[in-house]
Design a protein around this motif. Structure first.
Motif, PDB file in Angstrom:
ATOM      1  N   VAL A  63       0.846  -1.204   0.000  1.00  0.00           N
ATOM      2  CA  VAL A  63       0.000   0.000   0.000  1.00  0.00           C
ATOM      3  C   VAL A  63       0.881   1.253   0.000  1.00  0.00           C
ATOM      4  CG1 VAL A  63      -1.634   1.337   1.402  1.00  0.00           C
ATOM      5  CG2 VAL A  63      -1.996  -1.109   1.070  1.00  0.00           C
ATOM      6  N   LEU A  64       1.896   1.246   0.867  1.00  0.00           N
ATOM      7  CA  LEU A  64       2.808   2.393   0.910  1.00  0.00           C
ATOM      8  C   LEU A  64       3.529   2.571  -0.419  1.00  0.00           C
ATOM      9  CD1 LEU A  64       4.413   2.035   4.471  1.00  0.00           C
ATOM     10  CD2 LEU A  64       2.789   3.758   3.704  1.00  0.00           C
ATOM     11  N   ASP A  65       3.959   1.456  -1.009  1.00  0.00           N
ATOM     12  CA  ASP A  65       4.651   1.521  -2.300  1.00  0.00           C
ATOM     13  C   ASP A  65       3.738   2.116  -3.368  1.00  0.00           C
ATOM     14  OD1 ASP A  65       6.904   0.433  -1.160  1.00  0.00           O
ATOM     15  OD2 ASP A  65       6.624  -1.575  -1.997  1.00  0.00           O
ATOM     16  N   ARG A  66       2.475   1.673  -3.380  1.00  0.00           N
ATOM     17  CA  ARG A  66       1.524   2.206  -4.363  1.00  0.00           C
ATOM     18  C   ARG A  66       1.292   3.700  -4.139  1.00  0.00           C
ATOM     19  NH1 ARG A  66      -0.818  -2.818  -3.714  1.00  0.00           N
ATOM     20  NH2 ARG A  66      -2.360  -2.096  -2.195  1.00  0.00           N
ATOM     21  N   GLU A  67       1.159   4.078  -2.857  1.00  0.00           N
ATOM     22  CA  GLU A  67       0.960   5.503  -2.549  1.00  0.00           C
ATOM     23  C   GLU A  67       2.168   6.314  -3.001  1.00  0.00           C
ATOM     24  OE1 GLU A  67       0.168   5.742   1.638  1.00  0.00           O
ATOM     25  OE2 GLU A  67      -1.866   4.954   1.445  1.00  0.00           O
ATOM     26  N   LEU A  68       3.367   5.788  -2.725  1.00  0.00           N
ATOM     27  CA  LEU A  68       4.578   6.500  -3.138  1.00  0.00           C
ATOM     28  C   LEU A  68       4.683   6.581  -4.661  1.00  0.00           C
ATOM     29  CD1 LEU A  68       7.263   5.234  -0.592  1.00  0.00           C
ATOM     30  CD2 LEU A  68       6.309   7.531  -0.785  1.00  0.00           C
ATOM     31  N   GLU A  69       4.308   5.504  -5.332  1.00  0.00           N
ATOM     32  CA  GLU A  69       4.325   5.518  -6.795  1.00  0.00           C
ATOM     33  C   GLU A  69       3.350   6.565  -7.331  1.00  0.00           C
ATOM     34  OE1 GLU A  69       3.618   1.567  -8.290  1.00  0.00           O
ATOM     35  OE2 GLU A  69       5.456   0.783  -7.407  1.00  0.00           O
ATOM     36  N   GLU A  70       2.157   6.633  -6.718  1.00  0.00           N
ATOM     37  CA  GLU A  70       1.173   7.626  -7.142  1.00  0.00           C
ATOM     38  C   GLU A  70       1.703   9.037  -6.900  1.00  0.00           C
ATOM     39  OE1 GLU A  70      -2.606   6.824  -5.258  1.00  0.00           O
ATOM     40  OE2 GLU A  70      -2.643   4.771  -6.026  1.00  0.00           O
ATOM     41  N   LYS A  71       2.318   9.241  -5.736  1.00  0.00           N
ATOM     42  CA  LYS A  71       2.889  10.557  -5.439  1.00  0.00           C
ATOM     43  C   LYS A  71       4.010  10.886  -6.433  1.00  0.00           C
ATOM     44  CE  LYS A  71       1.811  10.769  -0.515  1.00  0.00           C
ATOM     45  NZ  LYS A  71       2.338  10.773   0.843  1.00  0.00           N
ATOM     46  N   CYS A  72       4.824   9.878  -6.748  1.00  0.00           N
ATOM     47  CA  CYS A  72       5.912  10.090  -7.715  1.00  0.00           C
ATOM     48  C   CYS A  72       5.341  10.479  -9.076  1.00  0.00           C
ATOM     49  CB  CYS A  72       6.772   8.827  -7.854  1.00  0.00           C
ATOM     50  SG  CYS A  72       8.095   8.711  -6.650  1.00  0.00           S
ATOM     51  N   ARG A  73       4.308   9.762  -9.506  1.00  0.00           N
ATOM     52  CA  ARG A  73       3.696  10.092 -10.800  1.00  0.00           C
ATOM     53  C   ARG A  73       3.130  11.514 -10.775  1.00  0.00           C
ATOM     54  NH1 ARG A  73       2.464   4.561 -10.881  1.00  0.00           N
ATOM     55  NH2 ARG A  73       0.471   4.808  -9.830  1.00  0.00           N
ATOM     56  N   ALA A  74       2.482  11.863  -9.659  1.00  0.00           N
ATOM     57  CA  ALA A  74       1.922  13.219  -9.544  1.00  0.00           C
ATOM     58  C   ALA A  74       3.043  14.262  -9.566  1.00  0.00           C
ATOM     59  CB  ALA A  74       1.095  13.345  -8.256  1.00  0.00           C
ATOM     60  N   GLU A  76       6.023  13.877 -10.886  1.00  0.00           N
ATOM     61  CA  GLU A  76       6.595  13.899 -12.236  1.00  0.00           C
ATOM     62  C   GLU A  76       5.711  14.709 -13.178  1.00  0.00           C
ATOM     63  OE1 GLU A  76       7.059   9.745 -13.104  1.00  0.00           O
ATOM     64  OE2 GLU A  76       9.037   9.642 -12.160  1.00  0.00           O
ATOM     65  N   ALA A  77       4.400  14.565 -13.032  1.00  0.00           N
ATOM     66  CA  ALA A  77       3.475  15.343 -13.861  1.00  0.00           C
ATOM     67  C   ALA A  77       3.628  16.835 -13.548  1.00  0.00           C
ATOM     68  CB  ALA A  77       2.035  14.887 -13.630  1.00  0.00           C
ATOM     69  N   GLN A  78       3.739  17.160 -12.259  1.00  0.00           N
ATOM     70  CA  GLN A  78       3.950  18.555 -11.871  1.00  0.00           C
ATOM     71  C   GLN A  78       5.267  19.067 -12.429  1.00  0.00           C
ATOM     72  OE1 GLN A  78       3.749  18.681  -7.577  1.00  0.00           O
ATOM     73  NE2 GLN A  78       1.604  19.298  -7.581  1.00  0.00           N
ATOM     74  N   LEU A  79       6.293  18.235 -12.346  1.00  0.00           N
ATOM     75  CA  LEU A  79       7.608  18.628 -12.865  1.00  0.00           C
ATOM     76  C   LEU A  79       7.524  18.897 -14.362  1.00  0.00           C
ATOM     77  CD1 LEU A  79      10.644  19.042 -12.447  1.00  0.00           C
ATOM     78  CD2 LEU A  79      10.945  16.581 -12.838  1.00  0.00           C
ATOM     79  N   GLN A  80       6.853  18.023 -15.088  1.00  0.00           N
ATOM     80  CA  GLN A  80       6.713  18.233 -16.534  1.00  0.00           C
ATOM     81  C   GLN A  80       5.940  19.521 -16.804  1.00  0.00           C
ATOM     82  OE1 GLN A  80       4.934  14.644 -18.009  1.00  0.00           O
ATOM     83  NE2 GLN A  80       6.877  13.541 -18.106  1.00  0.00           N
ATOM     84  N   GLU A  81       4.901  19.776 -16.028  1.00  0.00           N
ATOM     85  CA  GLU A  81       4.121  21.002 -16.195  1.00  0.00           C
ATOM     86  C   GLU A  81       4.991  22.222 -15.904  1.00  0.00           C
ATOM     87  OE1 GLU A  81       0.902  23.124 -17.348  1.00  0.00           O
ATOM     88  OE2 GLU A  81       1.037  20.952 -17.414  1.00  0.00           O
ATOM     89  N   LYS A  82       5.774  22.148 -14.825  1.00  0.00           N
ATOM     90  CA  LYS A  82       6.666  23.264 -14.473  1.00  0.00           C
ATOM     91  C   LYS A  82       7.728  23.459 -15.555  1.00  0.00           C
ATOM     92  CE  LYS A  82       4.934  24.221 -10.401  1.00  0.00           C
ATOM     93  NZ  LYS A  82       4.176  25.413 -10.165  1.00  0.00           N
ATOM     94  N   GLU A  83       8.264  22.364 -16.082  1.00  0.00           N
ATOM     95  CA  GLU A  83       9.255  22.473 -17.160  1.00  0.00           C
ATOM     96  C   GLU A  83       8.630  23.115 -18.395  1.00  0.00           C
ATOM     97  OE1 GLU A  83      10.733  18.473 -17.556  1.00  0.00           O
ATOM     98  OE2 GLU A  83      12.300  18.789 -16.055  1.00  0.00           O
ATOM     99  N   LYS A  84       7.388  22.745 -18.683  1.00  0.00           N
ATOM    100  CA  LYS A  84       6.675  23.344 -19.817  1.00  0.00           C
ATOM    101  C   LYS A  84       6.489  24.840 -19.575  1.00  0.00           C
ATOM    102  CE  LYS A  84       2.205  23.059 -22.154  1.00  0.00           C
ATOM    103  NZ  LYS A  84       0.864  22.485 -22.055  1.00  0.00           N
ATOM    104  N   ASP A  85       6.024  25.188 -18.349  1.00  0.00           N
ATOM    105  CA  ASP A  85       5.859  26.601 -18.001  1.00  0.00           C
ATOM    106  C   ASP A  85       7.191  27.338 -18.090  1.00  0.00           C
ATOM    107  OD1 ASP A  85       3.206  26.068 -17.518  1.00  0.00           O
ATOM    108  OD2 ASP A  85       3.386  26.068 -15.320  1.00  0.00           O
TER     109      ASP A  85
END
Length: 143
Positions: A63-74, A76-85
């Motif tokens: 469960v913790l691993d899945r939560e961490l993976e979800e947080k990582c994906r989120a 990474e998505a934020q990072l990509q958005e910030k890089e785009k900005d």
């Protein structure tokens, strides 16, 4: 016959003693086996409990691993958005720097023209001032 009877009685007693000894040994063996069974059951119970705890920990870790993976994906998505900005801001900055350079160039050009005009007018003022002085002197002379 009496001797045989005594001998048979001794043999019977001997067999009975052996049977009693074997029964006693069997009882001790059964008792030890029961103790061993209880010990093994306890050990099995402890191992089962340990296994259940490890499975629970593994599920919690999953469960913790899945939560961490979800947080990582989120993230990474934020990072990509910030890089785009950031890329858009860089483009905008580059465009504004180009505008600033053009404005500076235009300002320098206007400044040069202004200074040239100022020189020309200053020269013209000097000429007019000289003429005025001459006319003032002439008017003073004539008066």
């Amino acid at each position: 016959v009496a001797m045989e009877t005594v001998s048979l009685e001794h043999q019977i007693q001997s067999v009975q003693r052996h049977i009693a000894f074997l029964k006693k040994e069997q009882m001790e063996l059964l008792h030890d086996l029961h103790l061993e069974i209880l010990r093994l059951q306890k050990h099995c119970s402890e191992l089962s409990h340990d296994l259940e705890m490890k499975e629970l920990e593994a599920r919690q870790q999953d469960v913790l691993d899945r939560e961490l993976e979800e947080k990582c994906r989120a993230m990474e998505a934020q990072l990509q958005e910030k890089e785009k900005d950031n890329l858009e801001l860089r483009k905008e900055l580059q465009h504004k720097e180009t505008l600033v350079a053009a404005l500076r160039s235009s300002l320098r050009s206007k400044e040069r023209r202004f200074l040239e005009e100022l020189k020309r007018r200053s020269h013209r003022v000097t000429i007019l001032d000289t003429e005025l002085q001459k006319q003032t002197e002439a008017a003073a002379y004539l008066s």
